[in-house]
Design a protein around this motif. Structure first.
Motif, mmCIF file in Angstrom:
data_model
loop_
_atom_site.group_PDB
_atom_site.id
_atom_site.type_symbol
_atom_site.label_atom_id
_atom_site.label_comp_id
_atom_site.label_asym_id
_atom_site.label_seq_id
_atom_site.Cartn_x
_atom_site.Cartn_y
_atom_site.Cartn_z
ATOM 1 N N ILE A 159 48.688 81.669 -59.981
ATOM 2 C CA ILE A 159 48.019 80.883 -58.938
ATOM 3 C C ILE A 159 46.934 79.996 -59.548
ATOM 4 C CG2 ILE A 159 46.536 81.045 -56.891
ATOM 5 C CD1 ILE A 159 48.129 83.572 -56.126
ATOM 6 N N LYS A 160 46.191 80.518 -60.525
ATOM 7 C CA LYS A 160 45.158 79.712 -61.190
ATOM 8 C C LYS A 160 45.774 78.531 -61.933
ATOM 9 C CE LYS A 160 41.823 83.475 -61.826
ATOM 10 N NZ LYS A 160 41.135 84.355 -62.804
ATOM 11 N N LEU A 161 46.875 78.773 -62.664
ATOM 12 C CA LEU A 161 47.552 77.692 -63.380
ATOM 13 C C LEU A 161 48.101 76.657 -62.407
ATOM 14 C CD1 LEU A 161 49.545 79.697 -66.099
ATOM 15 C CD2 LEU A 161 47.544 78.230 -66.475
ATOM 16 N N PHE A 162 48.662 77.137 -61.313
ATOM 17 C CA PHE A 162 49.237 76.246 -60.303
ATOM 18 C C PHE A 162 48.160 75.335 -59.723
ATOM 19 C CE2 PHE A 162 51.008 74.892 -56.310
ATOM 20 C CZ PHE A 162 52.392 74.899 -56.489
ATOM 21 N N LYS A 163 46.994 75.909 -59.375
ATOM 22 C CA LYS A 163 45.911 75.107 -58.800
ATOM 23 C C LYS A 163 45.371 74.120 -59.821
ATOM 24 C CE LYS A 163 41.545 75.397 -56.295
ATOM 25 N NZ LYS A 163 40.501 76.292 -55.712
ATOM 26 N N ARG A 164 45.283 74.528 -61.066
ATOM 27 C CA ARG A 164 44.810 73.618 -62.115
ATOM 28 C C ARG A 164 45.766 72.441 -62.290
ATOM 29 N NH1 ARG A 164 44.427 76.412 -67.709
ATOM 30 N NH2 ARG A 164 43.023 77.747 -66.485
ATOM 31 N N GLU A 165 47.076 72.698 -62.145
ATOM 32 C CA GLU A 165 48.084 71.651 -62.343
ATOM 33 C C GLU A 165 48.192 70.720 -61.146
ATOM 34 O OE1 GLU A 165 50.894 69.592 -64.540
ATOM 35 O OE2 GLU A 165 49.826 71.388 -65.235
ATOM 36 N N PHE A 166 48.153 71.280 -59.930
ATOM 37 C CA PHE A 166 48.457 70.489 -58.737
ATOM 38 C C PHE A 166 47.277 70.310 -57.780
ATOM 39 C CE2 PHE A 166 52.495 72.695 -59.897
ATOM 40 C CZ PHE A 166 53.143 71.582 -60.408
ATOM 41 N N GLY A 167 46.133 70.930 -58.075
ATOM 42 C CA GLY A 167 44.947 70.732 -57.257
ATOM 43 C C GLY A 167 44.843 71.631 -56.046
ATOM 44 N N LEU A 168 45.889 72.406 -55.751
ATOM 45 C CA LEU A 168 45.919 73.322 -54.614
ATOM 46 C C LEU A 168 46.596 74.620 -55.026
ATOM 47 C CD1 LEU A 168 47.141 70.901 -51.784
ATOM 48 C CD2 LEU A 168 44.825 71.826 -51.996
ATOM 49 N N THR A 169 46.255 75.708 -54.357
ATOM 50 C CA THR A 169 46.999 76.943 -54.578
ATOM 51 C C THR A 169 48.403 76.784 -54.004
ATOM 52 O OG1 THR A 169 46.349 77.938 -52.485
ATOM 53 C CG2 THR A 169 44.868 78.287 -54.368
ATOM 54 N N PRO A 170 49.360 77.625 -54.406
ATOM 55 C CA PRO A 170 50.715 77.513 -53.844
ATOM 56 C C PRO A 170 50.728 77.597 -52.315
ATOM 57 C CG PRO A 170 50.726 78.960 -55.746
ATOM 58 C CD PRO A 170 49.290 78.645 -55.466
ATOM 59 N N LEU A 171 49.981 78.543 -51.739
ATOM 60 C CA LEU A 171 49.976 78.697 -50.284
ATOM 61 C C LEU A 171 49.370 77.475 -49.604
ATOM 62 C CD1 LEU A 171 50.631 80.447 -47.864
ATOM 63 C CD2 LEU A 171 48.390 81.560 -48.133
ATOM 64 N N ALA A 172 48.277 76.943 -50.161
ATOM 65 C CA ALA A 172 47.636 75.766 -49.578
ATOM 66 C C ALA A 172 48.568 74.552 -49.647
ATOM 67 C CB ALA A 172 46.329 75.471 -50.293
ATOM 68 N N LEU A 173 49.283 74.422 -50.744
ATOM 69 C CA LEU A 173 50.219 73.308 -50.871
ATOM 70 C C LEU A 173 51.346 73.433 -49.840
ATOM 71 C CD1 LEU A 173 51.224 70.788 -52.400
ATOM 72 C CD2 LEU A 173 52.503 72.324 -53.909
ATOM 73 N N ARG A 174 51.867 74.646 -49.671
ATOM 74 C CA ARG A 174 52.946 74.856 -48.682
ATOM 75 C C ARG A 174 52.445 74.505 -47.284
ATOM 76 N NH1 ARG A 174 56.003 80.495 -48.784
ATOM 77 N NH2 ARG A 174 57.306 79.370 -50.283
ATOM 78 N N GLN A 175 51.254 74.933 -46.937
ATOM 79 C CA GLN A 175 50.707 74.650 -45.611
ATOM 80 C C GLN A 175 50.496 73.158 -45.418
ATOM 81 O OE1 GLN A 175 47.258 77.182 -45.805
ATOM 82 N NE2 GLN A 175 48.326 78.955 -44.912
ATOM 83 N N GLU A 176 50.013 72.487 -46.455
ATOM 84 C CA GLU A 176 49.791 71.030 -46.367
ATOM 85 C C GLU A 176 51.092 70.276 -46.178
ATOM 86 O OE1 GLU A 176 48.901 68.266 -49.842
ATOM 87 O OE2 GLU A 176 46.915 68.472 -48.920
ATOM 88 N N GLN A 177 52.132 70.688 -46.899
ATOM 89 C CA GLN A 177 53.427 70.009 -46.833
ATOM 90 C C GLN A 177 54.103 70.193 -45.472
ATOM 91 O OE1 GLN A 177 55.200 68.136 -49.281
ATOM 92 N NE2 GLN A 177 53.210 68.062 -50.302
ATOM 93 N N ARG A 178 53.743 71.252 -44.750
ATOM 94 C CA ARG A 178 54.446 71.574 -43.499
ATOM 95 C C ARG A 178 53.647 71.227 -42.244
ATOM 96 N NH1 ARG A 178 57.782 77.085 -45.225
ATOM 97 N NH2 ARG A 178 58.668 76.138 -47.108
ATOM 98 N N ARG A 179 52.512 70.565 -42.439
ATOM 99 C CA ARG A 179 51.735 70.125 -41.262
ATOM 100 C C ARG A 179 52.462 69.015 -40.532
ATOM 101 N NH1 ARG A 179 46.586 70.075 -44.621
ATOM 102 N NH2 ARG A 179 45.749 72.161 -44.326
#
Length: 289
Positions: free
Chosen positions: A269-289
């Motif tokens: 999760i830390k690597l993911f946030k460093r790479e994409f700016g969001l945690t995996p869960l936050a990115l999923r929620q953003e994409q599905r709004r």
């Protein structure tokens, strides 16, 4: 849904496969594993090819070439109609033989074209068909209904050479680059070996051994081909694949981390946030709004 393949064999040797595919179903995006190259024409509907960084569309009347590997694709029929495509499937040796035929019999000068180099991060290329290419694909349909190909197995090799000729004569540089890359991989399988090893827990020394190179030579070649260190590149590829699973599936974040070879989910999760700016869960929620 119907899928009507014809695969021609000659004395046990695999040759070019001619296939036609049609469906009226909307099945969503699915993983497709290709062991060989596939070139085709979308005759009706839309094909989408998804990557972690974006989605690409191949529309009716467009030609596509997909290289071996895993592709996340969706075939969308038009309203009230069918998705239809016709394809040729071939390995790297077959396209090399096709180019050799063009050089030896017709004296064509085949070299890397000056422009139109496709994005190296993409495993496909597509372009709008042109009149001669449309006629080429139209010429394949009668063979689907006859036994002629089984009695003349070399015909599909000649059709592949015809396809290559049309690409070169039309100066369709994106397709030409991808076809020539198929030949490059015959003499230097380095890139395909690395890409096929992304989800294996191998050390750098083990990867170097797999490619028959010394450690120093391996690191130099890796930098030349991929533009960064082996560790950084492999981690990034795993994260990109994880991002695709996050936005396109309902799998648990922990399951995605394990599938992408991250044993420590907190670290993932830390690597993911460093790479994409969001945690995996936050990115999923953003994409599905």
């Amino acid at each position: 849904m119907s899928e009507l393949p014809k695969t021609i064999e000659n004395a046990g040797e695999r040759t070019v496969a001619l296939q036609r595919y049609a469906t009226s179903e909307r099945r969503g995006a699915e993983w497709t594993e290709l062991s060989e190259n596939r070139v085709g024409l979308v005759e009706s509907g839309t094909k989408t090819i998804q990557y972690p960084h974006g989605r690409y569309t191949v529309r009716t009347g467009e030609v596509f070439l997909m290289t071996p590997g895993k592709h996340y694709i969706e075939n969308l029929p038009p309203d009230g109609g069918e998705y239809r495509e016709i394809t040729l499937t071939f390995d790297n040796r077959m396209i090399a033989d096709a180019f050799s035929t063009l050089v030896s019999l017709y004296g064509m000068d085949i070299r890397q074209p000056p422009g139109g180099r496709p994005d190296p991060t993409l495993a496909h290329v597509s372009t709008r068909s042109w009149q001669e290419m449309q006629l080429f694909f139209d010429s394949l349909h009668p063979y689907m209904e006859a036994d002629y190909l089984n009695r003349h197995p070399q015909l599909m090799r000649l059709k592949l050479a015809e396809f290559a000729y049309l690409v070169i004569a039309h100066k369709e540089y994106g397709l030409q680059h991808k076809l020539l890359q198929c030949i490059d991989r015959l003499s230097d399988p380095f890139e395909s070996i690395i890409r096929n090893s992304i989800f294996e827990n191998l050390t750098i020394e083990e990867l170097a051994l797999r490619t028959n190179k010394s450690l120093t030579s391996f690191k130099n070649d890796f930098q030349r081909v991929f533009g960064e260190t082996p560790h950084r590149w492999i981690i990034r590829q795993r994260l990109l694949h994880a991002r695709l699973l996050v936005v396109s599936t309902n799998k648990a974040i922990s399951q995605i981390g394990y599938e992408c070879r991250f044993d420590n989910i907190s670290h993932f999760i830390k690597l993911f946030k460093r790479e994409f700016g969001l945690t995996p869960l936050a990115l999923r929620q953003e994409q599905r709004r």
